[in-house]
Scaffold this motif. Structure first.
Motif, PDB file in Angstrom:
ATOM      1  N   MET A   1      58.008  31.712  54.572  1.00 47.10           N
ATOM      2  CA  MET A   1      58.569  32.861  53.910  1.00 47.10           C
ATOM      3  C   MET A   1      57.651  34.050  54.123  1.00 47.10           C
ATOM      4  O   MET A   1      56.466  33.952  53.949  1.00 47.10           O
ATOM      5  N   GLY A   2      58.244  35.143  54.440  1.00 45.81           N
ATOM      6  CA  GLY A   2      57.444  36.320  54.714  1.00 45.81           C
ATOM      7  C   GLY A   2      57.526  37.343  53.600  1.00 45.81           C
ATOM      8  O   GLY A   2      58.168  37.149  52.559  1.00 45.81           O
ATOM      9  N   LEU A   3      56.867  38.436  53.846  1.00 44.34           N
ATOM     10  CA  LEU A   3      56.852  39.537  52.894  1.00 44.34           C
ATOM     11  C   LEU A   3      58.254  40.094  52.669  1.00 44.34           C
ATOM     12  O   LEU A   3      58.606  40.504  51.564  1.00 44.34           O
ATOM     13  N   PHE A   4      59.071  40.072  53.713  1.00 41.62           N
ATOM     14  CA  PHE A   4      60.442  40.572  53.604  1.00 41.62           C
ATOM     15  C   PHE A   4      61.233  39.761  52.583  1.00 41.62           C
ATOM     16  O   PHE A   4      61.967  40.322  51.773  1.00 41.62           O
ATOM     17  N   THR A   5      61.065  38.447  52.590  1.00 40.78           N
ATOM     18  CA  THR A   5      61.765  37.584  51.635  1.00 40.78           C
ATOM     19  C   THR A   5      61.323  37.883  50.208  1.00 40.78           C
ATOM     20  O   THR A   5      62.155  37.961  49.291  1.00 40.78           O
ATOM     21  N   VAL A   6      60.046  38.073  50.018  1.00 39.67           N
ATOM     22  CA  VAL A   6      59.519  38.390  48.694  1.00 39.67           C
ATOM     23  C   VAL A   6      60.062  39.745  48.227  1.00 39.67           C
ATOM     24  O   VAL A   6      60.450  39.910  47.073  1.00 39.67           O
ATOM     25  N   ALA A   7      60.112  40.708  49.141  1.00 39.17           N
ATOM     26  CA  ALA A   7      60.644  42.032  48.803  1.00 39.17           C
ATOM     27  C   ALA A   7      62.118  41.944  48.421  1.00 39.17           C
ATOM     28  O   ALA A   7      62.567  42.596  47.471  1.00 39.17           O
ATOM     29  N   LEU A   8      62.881  41.140  49.154  1.00 35.73           N
ATOM     30  CA  LEU A   8      64.299  40.968  48.825  1.00 35.73           C
ATOM     31  C   LEU A   8      64.477  40.305  47.464  1.00 35.73           C
ATOM     32  O   LEU A   8      65.365  40.687  46.692  1.00 35.73           O
ATOM     33  N   ALA A   9      63.648  39.323  47.161  1.00 37.16           N
ATOM     34  CA  ALA A   9      63.726  38.663  45.856  1.00 37.16           C
ATOM     35  C   ALA A   9      63.415  39.656  44.739  1.00 37.16           C
ATOM     36  O   ALA A   9      64.089  39.687  43.708  1.00 37.16           O
ATOM     37  N   GLY A  10      62.417  40.484  44.951  1.00 37.45           N
ATOM     38  CA  GLY A  10      62.074  41.506  43.957  1.00 37.45           C
ATOM     39  C   GLY A  10      63.190  42.523  43.786  1.00 37.45           C
ATOM     40  O   GLY A  10      63.522  42.914  42.660  1.00 37.45           O
ATOM     41  N   ALA A  11      63.783  42.944  44.890  1.00 34.55           N
ATOM     42  CA  ALA A  11      64.892  43.901  44.825  1.00 34.55           C
ATOM     43  C   ALA A  11      66.089  43.291  44.101  1.00 34.55           C
ATOM     44  O   ALA A  11      66.760  43.963  43.318  1.00 34.55           O
ATOM     45  N   GLY A  12      66.347  42.018  44.344  1.00 40.55           N
ATOM     46  CA  GLY A  12      67.438  41.333  43.658  1.00 40.55           C
ATOM     47  C   GLY A  12      67.193  41.243  42.162  1.00 40.55           C
ATOM     48  O   GLY A  12      68.102  41.427  41.351  1.00 40.55           O
ATOM     49  N   ALA A  13      65.947  41.009  41.786  1.00 40.68           N
ATOM     50  CA  ALA A  13      65.607  40.932  40.360  1.00 40.68           C
ATOM     51  C   ALA A  13      65.795  42.285  39.681  1.00 40.68           C
ATOM     52  O   ALA A  13      66.341  42.365  38.580  1.00 40.68           O
ATOM     53  N   VAL A  14      65.370  43.341  40.345  1.00 45.46           N
ATOM     54  CA  VAL A  14      65.539  44.685  39.770  1.00 45.46           C
ATOM     55  C   VAL A  14      67.022  45.026  39.661  1.00 45.46           C
ATOM     56  O   VAL A  14      67.480  45.562  38.652  1.00 45.46           O
TER      57      VAL A  14
END
Length: 95
Positions: A1-14
């Protein structure tokens, strides 16, 4: 899992944080109670029929109505749980 996946998860949470109260109210779980003729009213009716006339405490309908009545604080706890689960899943994949 890369930084992009983490960013997408954060964006989904927001996104979920801001969308939850709107979606709940849109289907009929409002701060004033379940809206007549709404999808939520249909869910409540089905739950009441299945339980002999009452909606069970802790049921899906009861939890969604509590979240709709509470508004943003309920959305915050739901998002926090989702973020925690996502971060745990990502961490488990990286280790």
């Amino acid at each position: 899992m890369g930084l992009f996946t983490v960013a997408l998860a954060g964006a989904g949470a927001v996104g979920a944080f801001f969308a939850a109260p709107v979606v709940l109210a849109g289907v009929g779980f409002t701060s004033a109670g379940i809206a007549a003729g709404s999808y939520a009213a249909g869910m409540m009716s089905a739950a009441a029929v299945a339980n002999g006339g009452a909606v069970a405490a802790g049921s899906t309908v009861a939890v969604l109505q509590a979240a709709g009545a509470a508004g943003l604080p309920a959305a915050v706890s739901a998002v926090a749980a989702g973020v925690g689960a996502t971060v745990g899943w990502i961490t488990a994949r990286l280790v």
